[in-house]
Structures are given as C-alpha cells and as structure tokens.
Design an enzyme around this catalytic site. Structure first.
Site, PDB file in Angstrom:
ATOM      1  N   ASP A  89      39.875  32.036  45.895  1.00 32.25           N
ATOM      2  CA  ASP A  89      39.605  33.368  45.364  1.00 32.25           C
ATOM      3  C   ASP A  89      40.284  33.496  43.995  1.00 32.25           C
ATOM      4  OD1 ASP A  89      38.840  35.985  45.124  1.00 32.25           O
ATOM      5  OD2 ASP A  89      40.065  36.761  46.754  1.00 32.25           O
ATOM      6  N   CYS A 125      33.930  38.903  42.658  1.00 27.11           N
ATOM      7  CA  CYS A 125      33.884  38.442  44.057  1.00 27.11           C
ATOM      8  C   CYS A 125      32.593  38.780  44.799  1.00 27.11           C
ATOM      9  CB  CYS A 125      35.070  39.030  44.824  1.00 27.11           C
ATOM     10  SG  CYS A 125      36.689  38.659  44.136  1.00 27.11           S
ATOM     11  N   HIS A 163      34.463  40.540  52.204  1.00 29.68           N
ATOM     12  CA  HIS A 163      34.206  41.383  51.018  1.00 29.68           C
ATOM     13  C   HIS A 163      32.724  41.574  50.723  1.00 29.68           C
ATOM     14  CE1 HIS A 163      35.962  42.695  46.839  1.00 29.68           C
ATOM     15  NE2 HIS A 163      35.564  43.706  47.599  1.00 29.68           N
ATOM     16  N   HIS A 206      44.262  35.181  44.729  1.00 30.42           N
ATOM     17  CA  HIS A 206      44.116  36.554  44.255  1.00 30.42           C
ATOM     18  C   HIS A 206      45.484  37.249  44.288  1.00 30.42           C
ATOM     19  CE1 HIS A 206      42.509  40.622  43.860  1.00 30.42           C
ATOM     20  NE2 HIS A 206      41.283  40.128  43.746  1.00 30.42           N
ATOM     21  N   ASP A 217      35.235  31.275  43.779  1.00 30.43           N
ATOM     22  CA  ASP A 217      34.124  32.223  43.687  1.00 30.43           C
ATOM     23  C   ASP A 217      33.782  32.606  42.255  1.00 30.43           C
ATOM     24  OD1 ASP A 217      36.495  33.648  43.407  1.00 30.43           O
ATOM     25  OD2 ASP A 217      35.968  35.229  44.824  1.00 30.43           O
ATOM     26  N   HIS A 218      34.701  32.402  41.319  1.00 25.34           N
ATOM     27  CA  HIS A 218      34.467  32.666  39.890  1.00 25.34           C
ATOM     28  C   HIS A 218      35.696  32.208  39.133  1.00 25.34           C
ATOM     29  CE1 HIS A 218      37.082  36.074  40.617  1.00 25.34           C
ATOM     30  NE2 HIS A 218      36.246  36.506  41.551  1.00 25.34           N
ATOM     31  N   LYS A 253      37.448  35.849  34.694  1.00 27.83           N
ATOM     32  CA  LYS A 253      36.896  36.734  35.718  1.00 27.83           C
ATOM     33  C   LYS A 253      36.343  38.010  35.073  1.00 27.83           C
ATOM     34  CE  LYS A 253      38.348  39.432  39.775  1.00 27.83           C
ATOM     35  NZ  LYS A 253      39.452  39.697  40.723  1.00 27.83           N
TER      36      LYS A 253
END
Length: 585
Positions: A42, A82, A143, A297, A349-350, A374
C-alpha cells in the site's frame, strides 16, 4: 479524398479492435493448475525496492522473488490512488467502467459507513476462480466498500465478490488510526467543527446581549438552543478523533467484527498467522490468496524489532518490516512444499506518497527517477509500480520485461491459469501476460494505455512497436507546489481538475523510451513525428471513449458521505468495542 477517408475508417476500426476485449492467445492453461498468491503493498514507491535500484532500504525477500522470477519495469496502476486502482486490479477494467471514481474531488472511499463501493454486477477474478474450484481468500486491506442500505447487508463485502474467506480491514490503514500529526480527515473535521462552534457561540452571545439590552425583542429559546448547539459542536470537535478510530479502524473476519478499534501493533503478527493458517488449510489446492498489506501507508505502524533499523527513518523501517513479512509468507510456501506449484506476484497499488511529510521527516515513498507520486494520474511516479512474478519451472528466473503492462493484466492472466474464461459481456482492459512472462511473446498486447485521474483523462501512452518507442501524451497535469517541486506539498494529494490543474493544447509529448523521467517535453521542432504521434493517440482516445458506458460514480458525494445507519459496530455506536481474537474459542 475518398480513398483517404476509407483508409482512416479502416485505421479507426483497427484501433478499436486493439482496445476492445480479446481472447487469450496463450492456449490451454498449464496442468496442474497453480496456486496463486498475490501480494500488494500500500503506497510503496517503485524506488523503495532493491531490485528496482534502491541501495539503502533492505528488501532481500522481494529482491529474491525478482531474481527467481520475472521483473516488469514498466508495470502500471490504472489509477494513482487506492480505491480505483484496487477496483481495476480485481476486475481487469479501468475504474471508470465500474464507476469506482469521482468527478468531485473525492479520490477514494472516505469512510467505512458509506454506500459507495464496487458494484455487485462487477466480476472479480476471485469470482471466476471460485467457480473454477479454487478456494479464495483475502487477508489485509479491502477499501472497496462494505454496505449499501444497512449496517449488515454487506453488498460490497469481499465475500460478495468471490472470496471465500476474509480477514482484515474493510477500510484502510490511515494516519487518523493512530492520531498522528498527519491526518486524512480528523484535522479538517476538527477545524470545521471548531469554526462552526465559534460562529454559533457568537450568535448566542449576540442574542444574549440583545435580549439583556432589549435591542432584540425575542424569547430566551433561541439563546438556549444556540448555546446547546455550540456545546454539542465543541464537544464533537474534541472527540471526533476517537470517533474516527472506532468508525474506521477495525478488523473483520468474514462478516464479523473481531477487533474494534484495532490495536495496530499486533496486526502484523495476526495477519501473518492468518496467511499461514489459510495456506495450511488449503495446501491440497488449488487456492487463490490475495495478501493486501497495510504497510507502507501512514501511520507506518512498525513493530519494535524493526524500529530504528533503516537510515530512511520510520518509512524505511516499515518497508523493511513488510519485506520481512514477504519472506515469512514465502517460507510458509517452502515449509508446506508449495513453492513450485504456486504463482507468486508482488506489486504496489500505486506510487509512493511524496506529500506525506512533516517538517524534515518524509513519511511517504520514493518513486526513483519518475516524476510525481501518489495522486498524480498522468506522471509516471504516480502509476509506475513494482511488478514481479515467480513460478519456478514455468517462468524463467531472472527475466526482465521492459514492455508496458498493467495491474489490470493480472485478471485475465490468473483466469487463464485457472482454466476460466474472461467475461464476454463487458470490456476487459487487461491482457493475458503468460506468454510475455515466459518469453514466447516479445511484445505486450497493450498498444495504448489510458491514464485517468478520477473521471478525467490526464494522459495516454502509445507503444509504437515497429520503432521501439513508448510515447506519452499529457492532456492535463497538476500544478506542483511550490514552483519547481515534483509534488503538491501542503495538500494530501494533487488535484485532478479545477484551478490546480493545467490543461495542455497542444498536449505535452514525451518519449519514455529515451526520457523515462519525463524531463524534456518534445515539440514539433525537436521531434519530427510530433503531429503524427499526437494525432494517433487522439484517435486511440476517441476509440477508447466509444467503448465506455455510463456507470453511477460510486465515489461522488451522494455515495461517499458517512451514513450512521451503515456504521458497523460491535455495540451501539459510538460505543463500539470488542476484542474477539483475545477471547478463548
């Protein structure tokens, strides 16, 4: 002229065909079918991993995966934040197709108790693999929504999207879970409630003075009520942080809440225990296990064994702990004799969050040579992520692929490996990667890829195979702050629209094969193919847009506002507390 128009028509049809759904060209799936283990970090930056060039953060287990498998250097998320990125990963479709975006600046799902989420009509790879006899599990972050109309209808729950087992956070780890100085929503709510209480207090004081001086001919009722409202607003501003922790920071096992609020320091061992138990229960296979890490995160919850180990502070500590977790999971496969029969995939995820900083401390990731991070929908730093596949004996060890690939490609790849069929009743944007990973195909099936920021198309890339070039066309870019920066410091993420975005006409053009940092925009004077490239991409964008169908936007305010009747709670909200994992079973 008629011949020219006929040629353009055939070109448009060809582009549309390239962008539309395609059956797999890889033939029948291998026999026996593999177990599938998907690992997603994450907010991890591509520059945070050793095998992608980092020399100061230690990631030996992820590096070992790359050495034993295939590493993708141009692996791309379908969104730079996300919720939409994960929706695209699960469905193989741009998030705009499922409505998992916003047009109002709401980049992700903002609360657990909202009605938005991944629609039940969407088909995840977990659904297909479950139908093909796989046991499917998700451990970690979701999420993607939870409920629609009541606190227990679970319409968006992982178990309603093909997973047999779920353990983790239905929402997301966030700084507010630990009452950090950095805050996603607590600080804003406290400030707004404080301002409102002050305004109401001023109104109450004005009414009181007016009443006492007989300047305002009114009863005491408005004074009393305004005073009550002022006290309520002030009290709420004092406790809103605790309310957020109870409302969003909790763990579930399947449909039951197990820990509310969660005790973050023990979540890492709990997750590893759940992964080990799932693998051991299902080692006869085949199984699909999606491990969705809460790392890295903010608030960077890190156990004592890893705190203070990295020269990059708490972020580096947290990254090294996640790498250790990867190693523990791989060791479980080894112990159970499943290494050679399991396809393992690792990604993020990014891109890393550049804006996650406080003072001189950086709490977000590093995206290497790539611009942005992000939240930036077009720049590479927001969407270029690690991509590693390992399957001993099937995928060649040490292979490196520089072709454009996408997180959406995991969908058709694992569906093919499971012996399933990609849905034919909808557009699937992902492409089967197996031949590319094995080396039997030299090029990615992606000629064009679109790069969205919310519902707005910020950029598109064209892989011109005959020339070996990858062109990137930017239609809009965020205004970085301060001038000369590579991020929007002072904000949570860069905006997608409005005054904080520059529209480009003509668009910006970069040749990523020569300038991956997107440092030098090309012009008609510096690039003879400028107009041809821009026009080709424009036609591809037009063809892509013809494949879009309207979908309700799940992240707009109507479905992305906290609704008390949707709030999951162990007791009666706000008195939510339970620790069922500590209870004897």
């Amino acid at each position: 002229m008629l011949h020219l128009e006929h040629s353009w028509s055939w070109l448009a049809l060809a582009v549309a065909a390239l962008l539309g759904p395609k059956p797999s060209a890889c033939g029948p799936p291998p026999d026996p079918r593999p177990n599938i283990l998907l690992l997603m970090a994450d907010d991890l930056g591509i520059g945070d991993v050793g095998c992608y060039g980092n020399t100061t953060i230690r990631t030996p287990n992820i590096d070992r995966l790359a050495a034993d498998g295939v590493r993708l250097t141009q692996h791309l998320a379908a969104a730079p934040v996300c919720t939409p990125s994960r929706a695209a990963f699960l469905t193989g479709r741009y998030p705009l197709r499922s409505g998992m975006v916003s047009s109002q600046g709401h980049r992700v799902l903002r609360w657990t108790a909202v009605s938005g989420g991944i629609p039940p009509s969407e088909i995840s790879f977990a659904k297909i693999l479950k139908d093909r006899g796989y046991t499917t599990g998700l451990i970690g972050k979701w999420h993607l929504g939870l409920n629609c109309a009541s606190a227990n209808d679970h319409c968006h729950h992982p178990l309603n999207h093909g997973f047999d087992y779920f353990y983790g956070m239905p929402f997301s780890m966030m700084a507010d879970c630990e009452r950090w100085g950095l805050s996603e929503k607590r600080a804003v709510l406290e400030r707004r409630l404080g301002v409102c209480s002050q305004l109401v207090a001023l109104a109450a004081l004005t009414l009181t003075i007016g009443k006492l001086t007989h300047l305002i001919p009114a009863s005491w009722t408005p004074v009393i009520w305004s005073t009550v409202v002022c006290l309520l607003l002030f009290t709420t501003s004092c406790v809103v942080g605790a309310l957020i922790v109870h409302a969003d920071c909790f763990l579930m096992r399947n449909h039951s809440i197990t820990e509310q609020p969660m005790r973050s320091q023990r979540t890492t061992p709990l997750m590893l225990q759940e992964v080990s138990s799932f693998v051991k229960r299902n080692k006869q296979g085949p199984f699909l296990l999606f491990v969705s890490f809460l790392h890295v995160h903010t608030p960077l919850v890190t156990t004592e064994n890893f705190r203070g180990r990295s020269p990059h502070g708490l972020y580096g500590d947290n990254t090294e702990e996640m790498d250790w977790m990867v190693g523990q999971i791989l060791d479980t496969l080894d112990t159970e004799g499943l290494t050679n029969s399991t396809l393992v995939y690792f990604t993020s995820d990014h891109g890393g969050s550049l804006e996650a900083q406080s003072g001189n401390n950086q709490y977000g990731g590093w995206n290497g040579i790539y611009k942005g991070g992000k939240g930036t929908g077009g720049w590479e730093g927001g969407i270029r992520v690690p991509g590693i596949f390992r399957w001993p004996g099937v995928l060649p060890a040490g292979r490196v692929v520089h072709e454009p690939t996408s997180l959406m490609d995991v969908f058709p790849t694992v569906v093919h490996l499971a012996g399933g069929q990609v849905p034919q009743d909808r557009v699937v944007d992902g492409r089967d990667l197996l031949a590319l990973l094995q080396g039997t195909a030299q090029h990615s099936e992606h000629e064009f890829l679109m790069h969205y920021c919310e519902s707005f198309l910020h950029a598109a890339r064209w892989h011109q195979r005959d020339r070996g070039a990858v062109w990137k066309v930017h239609f809009a870019t965020p205004v970085f702050q301060p001038d000369g920066a590579r991020a929007c410091y002072g904000q949570v993420v860069c905006p997608c629209s409005g005054d904080g975005v520059t529209q480009h006409a003509p668009p910006l053009l970069f040749d990523l094969s020569r300038d991956p940092s997107e440092a030098h925009a090309l012009t008609p004077d510096t690039e003879p193919s400028f107009h041809r490239v821009v026009e080709t991409v424009a036609r591809a964008v037009a063809a892509h847009r013809r494949t879009l169908s309207p979908a309700p936007l799940q992240l707009d305010a109507a479905d992305n506002t906290w609704k008390p009747w949707l709030q999951p709670c162990c007791g009666r909200f706000p008195f939510c507390w339970c620790d069922r994992d500590a209870d004897p079973r």
